[in-house]
Design an enzyme around this catalytic site. Structure first.
Site, PDB file in Angstrom:
ATOM      1  N   TYR A 287     -14.608  -9.809 -17.898  1.00 28.77           N
ATOM      2  CA  TYR A 287     -13.249  -9.726 -18.487  1.00 28.77           C
ATOM      3  C   TYR A 287     -13.253  -9.205 -19.831  1.00 28.77           C
ATOM      4  O   TYR A 287     -12.158  -9.258 -20.617  1.00 28.77           O
ATOM      5  CB  TYR A 287     -12.878 -11.367 -18.477  1.00 28.77           C
ATOM      6  CG  TYR A 287     -13.618 -12.151 -19.277  1.00 28.77           C
ATOM      7  CD1 TYR A 287     -13.685 -12.528 -20.714  1.00 28.77           C
ATOM      8  CD2 TYR A 287     -14.775 -12.682 -18.694  1.00 28.77           C
ATOM      9  CE1 TYR A 287     -14.464 -13.342 -21.227  1.00 28.77           C
ATOM     10  CE2 TYR A 287     -15.540 -13.612 -19.355  1.00 28.77           C
ATOM     11  CZ  TYR A 287     -15.399 -13.832 -20.677  1.00 28.77           C
ATOM     12  OH  TYR A 287     -16.256 -14.809 -21.296  1.00 28.77           O
ATOM     13  N   GLY A 288     -14.622  -8.825 -20.578  1.00 29.53           N
ATOM     14  CA  GLY A 288     -14.502  -8.148 -21.864  1.00 29.53           C
ATOM     15  C   GLY A 288     -15.175  -6.817 -21.506  1.00 29.53           C
ATOM     16  O   GLY A 288     -14.725  -6.118 -20.910  1.00 29.53           O
TER      17      GLY A 288
ATOM     18  N   PHE B 289     -17.942 -11.603 -12.493  1.00 33.67           N
ATOM     19  CA  PHE B 289     -16.678 -11.138 -12.937  1.00 33.67           C
ATOM     20  C   PHE B 289     -16.629 -10.753 -14.720  1.00 33.67           C
ATOM     21  O   PHE B 289     -17.069 -11.626 -15.395  1.00 33.67           O
ATOM     22  CB  PHE B 289     -15.615 -12.211 -12.688  1.00 33.67           C
ATOM     23  CG  PHE B 289     -14.185 -12.013 -13.353  1.00 33.67           C
ATOM     24  CD1 PHE B 289     -13.356 -11.125 -12.700  1.00 33.67           C
ATOM     25  CD2 PHE B 289     -13.813 -12.541 -14.631  1.00 33.67           C
ATOM     26  CE1 PHE B 289     -12.319 -10.992 -12.880  1.00 33.67           C
ATOM     27  CE2 PHE B 289     -12.341 -12.368 -15.070  1.00 33.67           C
ATOM     28  CZ  PHE B 289     -11.583 -11.393 -14.246  1.00 33.67           C
TER      29      PHE B 289
ATOM     30  N   GLU C  95     -25.603 -11.363 -22.996  1.00 31.73           N
ATOM     31  CA  GLU C  95     -24.602 -12.348 -23.177  1.00 31.73           C
ATOM     32  C   GLU C  95     -25.469 -13.482 -23.755  1.00 31.73           C
ATOM     33  O   GLU C  95     -24.655 -14.893 -23.852  1.00 31.73           O
ATOM     34  CB  GLU C  95     -24.014 -13.016 -21.795  1.00 31.73           C
ATOM     35  CG  GLU C  95     -23.420 -11.766 -21.120  1.00 31.73           C
ATOM     36  CD  GLU C  95     -22.321 -10.772 -21.815  1.00 31.73           C
ATOM     37  OE1 GLU C  95     -21.677 -11.718 -22.596  1.00 31.73           O
ATOM     38  OE2 GLU C  95     -22.130  -9.691 -21.739  1.00 31.73           O
TER      39      GLU C  95
END
Length: 189
Positions: A26-27, A24, A99
């Site tokens: 989200y950014g 997922f 990340e």
């Protein structure tokens, strides 16, 4: 000041090699999916709110002048819209590097627009990572975002591209939209 989570994430291996899984975004993963995927679907997660509380020392800022990027904070009743990608487990290696500045893999339940759901992963930068900046007044965050830049570009581009992607998804995210409006005002002044 950065905290490289690459090795920690390799230990947080919730899936087996050769398996596909849902990731997922989200950014920036919503609008900058520079990794192979089998399928891409709008989705949301529940109980989490997107906030620009994570420092970016390696992409959208520097150790001396960090930018601000999205993370998630627990928020009962909140819905966070984003994009889900079905990927091979092997794809996580390069994503761990992308990340690495404080984000850890966590399992979460994804909800798709057709009413189905599936377990997946998020990269979460919690409050105890070395790059976490936390809450601040929106005007202060907007000034920081408007001026920061790093190897991946201007911090304001990250925010404005995220706002545009969320608008295209029909998402409601007052935190992102209010920050984007303030950054635009600063840039136009």
């Amino acid at each position: 000041m950065t905290h490289d989570t690459t090795l920690l994430n390799r230990e947080r291996n919730f899936f087996t090699a050769g398996e596909t899984l849902w990731l997922f975004g989200y950014g920036s993963l919503i609008w900058k999916a520079e990794f192979p995927f089998h399928e891409r679907r709008p989705a949301h997660i529940e109980g989490w709110a997107r906030r620009f509380w994570q420092g970016s020392h390696d992409h959208r800022g520097t150790p001396e002048a960090p930018g601000r990027v999205a993370t998630l904070v627990e928020s009962p009743g909140a819905i966070c819209q984003g994009m889900a990608y079905r990927i091979d487990a092997d794809t996580l290696g390069p994503l761990d590097v992308r990340e690495k500045n404080g984000y850890l893999r966590e399992r979460v339940m994804l909800h798709f627009h057709d009413g189905s759901h599936a377990e997946g992963l998020i990269y979460l930068a919690g409050e105890h990572n070395a790059a976490f900046l936390g809450d601040a007044p929106l005007d202060a965050m907007a000034r920081q975002i408007a001026t920061a830049q790093g190897p991946s570009g201007l911090n304001c581009d990250y925010l404005l591209k995220l706002a545009a992607a969320l608008e295209a998804l029909g998402a409601d995210d007052s935190h992102v939209f209010e920050l984007a409006a303030r950054v635009r005002s600063i840039k136009e002044a």
